[in-house]
Every structure is written in C-alpha cells, then in structure tokens.
Design an enzyme around this catalytic site. Structure first.
Site, PDB file in Angstrom:
ATOM      1  N   CYS A   2       0.856  -1.183   0.000  1.00 61.02           N
ATOM      2  CA  CYS A   2       0.000   0.000   0.000  1.00 61.02           C
ATOM      3  C   CYS A   2       0.899   1.242   0.000  1.00 61.02           C
ATOM      4  O   CYS A   2       1.969   1.247   0.590  1.00 61.02           O
ATOM      5  CB  CYS A   2      -0.930   0.092   1.193  1.00 61.02           C
ATOM      6  N   ARG A  27       4.067  -0.468  -4.807  1.00 57.49           N
ATOM      7  CA  ARG A  27       3.722  -0.928  -3.463  1.00 57.49           C
ATOM      8  C   ARG A  27       2.384  -1.674  -3.422  1.00 57.49           C
ATOM      9  O   ARG A  27       1.979  -2.185  -2.380  1.00 57.49           O
ATOM     10  CB  ARG A  27       3.658   0.259  -2.493  1.00 57.49           C
ATOM     11  N   TRP A  77      -2.845  -2.689  -1.677  1.00 59.70           N
ATOM     12  CA  TRP A  77      -2.527  -4.109  -1.893  1.00 59.70           C
ATOM     13  C   TRP A  77      -3.324  -4.827  -0.810  1.00 59.70           C
ATOM     14  O   TRP A  77      -2.998  -4.745   0.370  1.00 59.70           O
ATOM     15  CB  TRP A  77      -1.026  -4.357  -1.729  1.00 59.70           C
ATOM     16  N   ASN A 103      -1.564   2.293   5.745  1.00 54.78           N
ATOM     17  CA  ASN A 103      -0.687   1.230   5.261  1.00 54.78           C
ATOM     18  C   ASN A 103      -0.310   0.387   6.468  1.00 54.78           C
ATOM     19  O   ASN A 103       0.096   0.933   7.486  1.00 54.78           O
ATOM     20  CB  ASN A 103       0.556   1.875   4.620  1.00 54.78           C
ATOM     21  N   GLY A 104      -0.472  -0.922   6.381  1.00 56.21           N
ATOM     22  CA  GLY A 104      -0.132  -1.789   7.502  1.00 56.21           C
ATOM     23  C   GLY A 104      -1.283  -2.721   7.839  1.00 56.21           C
ATOM     24  O   GLY A 104      -2.202  -2.894   7.034  1.00 56.21           O
ATOM     25  N   GLU A 489      16.577 -18.404  -8.404  1.00 62.41           N
ATOM     26  CA  GLU A 489      16.265 -17.015  -8.767  1.00 62.41           C
ATOM     27  C   GLU A 489      15.722 -16.932 -10.201  1.00 62.41           C
ATOM     28  O   GLU A 489      14.784 -16.182 -10.470  1.00 62.41           O
ATOM     29  CB  GLU A 489      17.526 -16.145  -8.579  1.00 62.41           C
ATOM     30  N   LYS A 493      12.058 -15.489 -11.183  1.00 62.08           N
ATOM     31  CA  LYS A 493      11.834 -14.399 -12.140  1.00 62.08           C
ATOM     32  C   LYS A 493      10.773 -14.811 -13.151  1.00 62.08           C
ATOM     33  O   LYS A 493       9.865 -14.050 -13.459  1.00 62.08           O
ATOM     34  CB  LYS A 493      13.128 -14.029 -12.891  1.00 62.08           C
ATOM     35  N   GLU A 496       7.171 -15.090 -11.513  1.00 61.72           N
ATOM     36  CA  GLU A 496       6.508 -13.881 -11.031  1.00 61.72           C
ATOM     37  C   GLU A 496       6.056 -12.951 -12.152  1.00 61.72           C
ATOM     38  O   GLU A 496       5.070 -12.246 -11.975  1.00 61.72           O
ATOM     39  CB  GLU A 496       7.318 -13.155  -9.964  1.00 61.72           C
ATOM     40  N   HIS A 512      15.475 -37.655  -7.275  1.00 59.85           N
ATOM     41  CA  HIS A 512      14.837 -38.055  -6.021  1.00 59.85           C
ATOM     42  C   HIS A 512      13.359 -37.681  -5.984  1.00 59.85           C
ATOM     43  O   HIS A 512      12.775 -37.583  -4.910  1.00 59.85           O
ATOM     44  CB  HIS A 512      15.580 -37.434  -4.832  1.00 59.85           C
ATOM     45  N   LYS A 611       6.154  -4.512  -4.409  1.00 55.09           N
ATOM     46  CA  LYS A 611       7.621  -4.506  -4.304  1.00 55.09           C
ATOM     47  C   LYS A 611       8.092  -4.458  -2.859  1.00 55.09           C
ATOM     48  O   LYS A 611       9.124  -5.005  -2.521  1.00 55.09           O
ATOM     49  CB  LYS A 611       8.187  -3.320  -5.082  1.00 55.09           C
TER      50      LYS A 611
HETATM   51  C1  F6R Z   1      11.375 -10.879  -6.513  1.00 48.90           C
HETATM   52  C2  F6R Z   1      11.235  -9.885  -5.478  1.00 48.90           C
HETATM   53  C3  F6R Z   1      10.889 -10.337  -4.101  1.00 48.90           C
HETATM   54  C4  F6R Z   1      11.755  -9.609  -3.084  1.00 48.90           C
HETATM   55  C5  F6R Z   1      11.302  -9.936  -1.655  1.00 48.90           C
HETATM   56  C6  F6R Z   1      12.202  -9.293  -0.620  1.00 48.90           C
HETATM   57  O1  F6R Z   1      11.681 -10.304  -7.741  1.00 48.90           O
HETATM   58  O2  F6R Z   1      11.409  -8.738  -5.720  1.00 48.90           O
HETATM   59  O3  F6R Z   1      11.021 -11.713  -3.958  1.00 48.90           O
HETATM   60  O4  F6R Z   1      13.079  -9.973  -3.280  1.00 48.90           O
HETATM   61  O5  F6R Z   1       9.989  -9.497  -1.473  1.00 48.90           O
HETATM   62  O6  F6R Z   1      12.205  -7.914  -0.739  1.00 48.90           O
HETATM   63  P1  F6R Z   1      13.371  -7.047  -0.167  1.00 48.90           P
HETATM   64  O7  F6R Z   1      14.614  -7.396  -0.888  1.00 48.90           O
HETATM   65  O8  F6R Z   1      12.949  -5.634  -0.411  1.00 48.90           O
HETATM   66  O9  F6R Z   1      13.480  -7.352   1.301  1.00 48.90           O
END
Ligand code: F6R
Length: 616
Positions: A2, A27, A77, A103-104, A489, A493, A496, A512, A611
């Site tokens: 948010c 956000r 969000w 927010n929260g 990773e 990517k 997501e 396994h 994010k």
């Molecule tokens: C993936 C992504 C998330 C963040 C995760 C942690 O592309 O962006 O998996 O890596 O939410 O966020 P931070 O690094 O801000 O603690």
C-alpha cells in the site's frame, strides 16, 4: 504494501496525489482512492483496479479538483477484504467528517470493531482500516483535537500502521502517525507533502523528515509539529533526499524491468567503485563498523532475507564458507522469526533487503539484536527502516528499482557479498589475500561489468528462445553448487512475471522425485559452468533428455557433446564458476522478461505482487 500520499499547500491536490500514487504503484495496485478537502467538505473518489481507473474518475470531477489544495491518497494491496471500490481507501466514520488512509495491518481490529459497534459505529467495508476511521472519530468527539484524537487512537491499535487523517472541520491540517510502516514528510515552501516513499515527492522537494515509530505529526502548509505518544514535542530533523527525479524515467525502454536489467553493468561498476580498485588492492569497506578484533571473533554468520534477496544470501553462503571459512546459515526471515534461534555476540547477522522495509526481515533483525548479534544490513535503501536498525550498513547503490521483479538490486547484493567476503578474508587471514584464486577473483570482478554488457548487448538468441518456449506451462531450472541459487532465482523471475509454473532444483535432487514430472511438456533449463560440477550437471541433463524433456543450457562452454544434448544453448562470456552466478542470472532475467513480454503480461506490475512487503 500500500502507498500513501498527502498534500497541503497551494497546488491542485488531485494532481500531486495522482502523480505521487503513480510512483508508489510498485507498493500495490489493486485499487486506489483520494480524499480532497474543499470548503467545509471532504470529497472521496475511489476506483478498483489500476491507478488509471482513478485518474479517469477524477477527470470527470474537474470542478472539485480545481478547488482543492489539500488531500490524501492511497494505493492498495489488499490484506483484509477483496480489492473492490468499497474496500479501497480512504475510509470514513459514520457521518463522513473524518477520513483515513492506512498502510499496515491492525491486528486487534476485531476487538476494536466490537467495542466501536457498541457506540453505534456502522461498518461498510471488510477492511481493518475502517476501524481506525471510527476509532479516531470517536476519540475526536471527546477532545475535538485531531492530533490528540489520533494519538489516543493509535495507543489502542496493535499492529503496523502509517496513517493520514483529515477532518472536515479542520481543513488547514493533515495528521499522520506511524508504527512499523514507512512514512516521510516532504518539506516545501508554503506546502508540505506526505508519502510512504521518496519517489512520490522527489519532483517537488529534496527535503524530508522521516517520521519514526510511535510519533504523530500535524502537518499544515507552513508548519510541521511532531510529538511522541505522550504529547511531548520533538525536534523536526530535516534530511536531504538522495534521489534525482530522472532515476524514475524509463529512458526509452518499454519496461522498467528491461531498463533495470540493462543498467546492471553500470550498477556493478558503482558497487565496486572506491571499494576494489585493482586485483592486488585491498578492499575498502568503511561502513563495516566491526573492529578487526571483533571480526576475528566471528564464529558464525547467519544471513536473513526474503525472495530474491534470500537467493543472493544463498550465493553468499558459498563464498563466505569457501573463502572466509566461517560457517554460514541462510534462512528466510518468515521462518527464522518463529523458531527458537541461537545467536550471540560472536554471530554476525547479515540482513539483505532491496527495500529495507520487508516486515519479516525487520522482525528478525530486531530479534537478533536483542540476543547481542552484530547486525550488518545490505540494502539498496540507506534511508530505510532496516538501515536505521543496522549496526553496520552496506548500501548497494543500485539506484532506485521500480519494476516489481528485482534484477539490478540482486546484482548489487551479489557483488556486495563478494566484497564483504574478500574484506573478511583480508582482516582474518591477511596472508591469503595473495592467493592466486583471490587475486584472480578480484580481477574477474573488475572485468564483470564488461561481460554483463556483452550479454545485454546480444539478446538475439535469448529472444528467440523466449518465443520458442513461451507456450509451455511448466519449467524446471537445475544447477549445482554455487549456481543452485541461480536456478532458484531464475525460476522465481519467470514465475513472477509470466505466471508460468517454474521451480528451481538442485540438479542432483532431480532423480529423487521431480524427475517423475518430466516429459516433452516440461522443459528443463540447466545452468552449467565449466568447473567442478559441470560433468555432474551434464549427467543430470542426460537423465532429463532420456525422459524426452526439452533442454536449454545456459553455459560458458560448448563442445560437441553439449551441442548434441541441448535443444537450445544460451552462452555467457567465459567466467569462473565462483563469479558465474552474477553473469548467468542476467541471461535468466532476460529470458523471463522476453517470455513475459511475448505473452503480453504486465511485466513491471505482475498480479498479486508488491515490491515492498511491509506485512508479515
Ligand atoms: C522478486 C522480489 C521479491 C523480493 C522480496 C524481498 O523479484 O522482488 O522476492 O526480493 O519481497 O524484498 P526485499 O529485498 O525488499 O526485502
């Protein structure tokens, strides 16, 4: 999660709020709303879906927009209740005199709601936030002072919050309060701003006050008054904001993600600048506050992080154990905080976070601090909550990352971990810095930016592979050793931003269990660098091929055998196994990007994600 924006001054509030919210879309982006103060009235406009929907609503309300020079806005969000117009913020009390954006999460909202219903409060939404609107209004009815009412209300609220509050009888002020959710007050001339994050206000001012937990502020157009929850007046500590508005431009790229992938060579240069100058030079890490004696006493390292940052931490484990010879555990913050963990003054805790605001990691950091561990934070946001909690701070200097999928911040985290490892080696075992392997790693790190450019400047094969595989519904990514986190990773990517089911496995684990899933509908992407595990991964690829899986190889080595085995090969410039995660990942980021782009997905704002994950 948010985003909040507030404005009081002389500009058209709707424009400042909309623009601010557009920079906070990362956000959350499932619904949005604004409350505009006009003479003796507060007008509320909301829309479900992307911010553009709210923009269209406001376009039809120009009469009201033209009149209002103060207001609050929110981009949501969803945590409690569906992303509908009804649940979108701002929320109000029964009579609509008071509005709140939040927010929260209010953890005790059910108890508060039951209590407030006894006073006749009627609830329309399924949100926890509506409780705050009624609670503050209830307190206001007793004291007729909006700042005191907000203070009294937040004392009763458990959980995390950043609030903005307006009351129609007090058009000259906005009240804000914060606990465990970020909030900054932008300081202007004859105008002031409120935001969850810097990008929302950087176009208007470079001066800001970071509100701390358990503080409340009254913001007027020409004054700011901050108090603690006991009403004691606090100093206004104005700080300089570190970003330039240009950092928020797409610079001609179709998406922020593509721009940010391409920025990685410069990010690598920035991270190394001033810290590593040549292969024989010492590593300079001025921000690490541990003395050489304390560093020598470190018996164990624990890395705590989430998502992409966790994957960087997993690479960190390999290099810390290989070079610094310190046992290193890596754990997801969300798991770490619900165990009886062990740490003490001989444990170094490394928290990794792009945003520095991830709630689970913040909680974990607070826990380990209490146990006496030194906390070193690796973050892209030196202005964040986590940075403020740190004993030592390693800012990664990736520049602001807008796309929800982390790319350049991962690169910066990786290189910071390599630098930190080499720094630890330098302090704890000075003789070994002359070792051939260490000198050559340093040399390779200096050459890395050009190698990243070689990948980002030559995307033809990646684009073709993306097109060829974009119709598959499932993928498996495999690797061994230091590239196992790269497989995790790369798969993250892809899933997501394209919503394709992709899972990363250690190549040795395939047989396994996961191998049962393999057939011609399940491509396997293998990351294999010429090094000690190359032949082993090749054998695992043979096993996959025998089950008719299509095979993609990401490698720095091609021979007749690999040409025969793989359906498609994506090559990277030659690089040691040790540093290869920093180059392999660029190929995987581009592959995920082009698959998502080919499928027409909303690359920068994938569904259901945000994010900055500020709820546990
Ligand atoms: C993936 C992504 C998330 C963040 C995760 C942690 O592309 O962006 O998996 O890596 O939410 O966020 P931070 O690094 O801000 O603690």
């Amino acid at each position: 999660m948010c985003g909040i924006v507030g404005y009081i001054g002389f500009k058209k509030a709707s424009e400042v709020l909309l623009k601010g919210l557009s920079y906070l879309e990362y956000r959350g982006y499932d619904s949005s709303g604004v409350a505009l103060m006009t003479k003796g009235k507060i007008e509320i406009f909301k829309a479900p879906g992307k911010l553009n929907n709210l923009r269209e609503v406001l376009l039809k309300e120009q009469n009201i927009c033209n009149k209002s020079t103060s207001g609050i806005g929110h981009i949501r969000w969803a945590t409690h209740g569906l992303p509908t117009e009804l649940n979108a913020h701002p929320h109000t009390c029964n009579c609509g005199s008071l509005v709140v954006v939040h927010n929260g999460i209010i953890e005790n909202y059910k108890e508060l709601k039951n209590e407030l219903e006894k006073y006749g409060c009627e609830f329309k939404s399924q949100t926890d936030t509506e409780v705050a609107a009624h609670l503050i209004a209830h307190e206001f009815s007793k004291c007729k002072d909006l700042m005191a009412a907000t203070t009294n209300a937040v004392k009763k609220i458990q959980g995390a919050y950043a609030f903005c509050v307006m009351h129609k009888t007090m058009p000259d002020k906005i009240i804000v309060a914060r606990k465990n959710a970020p909030l900054i007050i932008g300081v202007g001339e004859g105008e002031n701003f409120i935001a969850s994050d810097i990008p929302a206000i950087i176009e208007y001012t470079k001066k800001a006050i970071y509100l701390n937990d358990n503080q409340v502020a009254e913001i007027k157009k020409d004054s700011i008054r901050i108090t603690d929850l006991e009403g004691n007046l606090l100093e206004n500590k104005v700080e300089f904001l570190p970003f330039e508005p240009v950092a928020l431009s797409k610079m001609g790229y179709k998406h922020y993600m593509l721009k940010e992938i391409h920025e990685q060579s410069d990010v690598a240069r920035n991270v190394l600048q001033g810290k590593l100058t040549n292969s024989k030079s010492e590593i300079v890490l001025e921000d690490v506050k541990l003395t050489p004696k304390e560093l020598k006493n470190i018996k164990r390292i624990q890395i705590i992080a989430c998502g992409t940052s966790l994957h960087a931490g997993l690479v960190g484990k390999y290099i810390l154990e290989k070079f610094a010879k310190i046992p290193t555990d890596v754990e997801a913050s969300s798991e770490y905080i619900y165990r009886d963990t062990i740490s003490d003054e001989n444990t170094l805790t490394i928290g990794i976070s792009q945003s520095g605001e991830t709630a689970d990691t913040i909680t974990a950091i607070k826990q380990v601090r209490e146990k006496g561990s030194h906390v070193l934070i690796i973050t892209n946001r030196p202005d964040s909550t986590m940075a403020r909690l740190a004993d030592s701070l390693l800012p990664v200097n990736a520049g602001i990352e807008v796309s929800v999928a982390a790319t350049k911040s991962y690169m910066a985290q990786l290189l910071s971990l390599y630098l930190l490892t080499l720094y630890l080696v330098q302090i704890t075992n000075p003789e070994s810095v002359k070792d051939k392997e260490i000198v050559s790693l340093k040399q390779e790190m200096l050459e890395l930016p050009n190698k990243i450019e070689a990948v980002t400047n030559n995307t033809k094969a990646i684009k073709e592979t993306a097109k060829k595989y974009s119709s598959f519904k499932d993928f498996i990514f495999i690797a061994r050793g230091i590239n196992f986190p790269t497989a995790l990773e790369g798969a993250l990517k892809l899933k997501e931003i394209s919503y394709i089911n992709a899972t990363g496995y250690s190549a040795g684990e395939l047989k396994h269990g996961p191998i049962a899933m393999l057939d011609e509908t399940m491509p396997v992407l293998a990351i294999l660098n010429k090094g000690c595990v190359y032949d082993k991964v090749m054998s695992n690829c043979e096993e996959a091929k025998a089950r008719q899986a299509k095979l993609i190889g990401v490698t720095n080595f091609i021979d007749r055998k690999s040409k025969d085995l793989f359906d498609d090969i994506l090559t990277i410039p030659d690089i040691s196994d040790t540093l290869s995660p920093a180059l392999n990942i660029v190929v995987l980021q581009l592959l995920a990007y082009y698959i998502a782009e080919y499928l027409g997905k909303d690359v920068d704002q994938p569904r259901n994600l945000a994010k900055s994950v500020t709820v546990e």
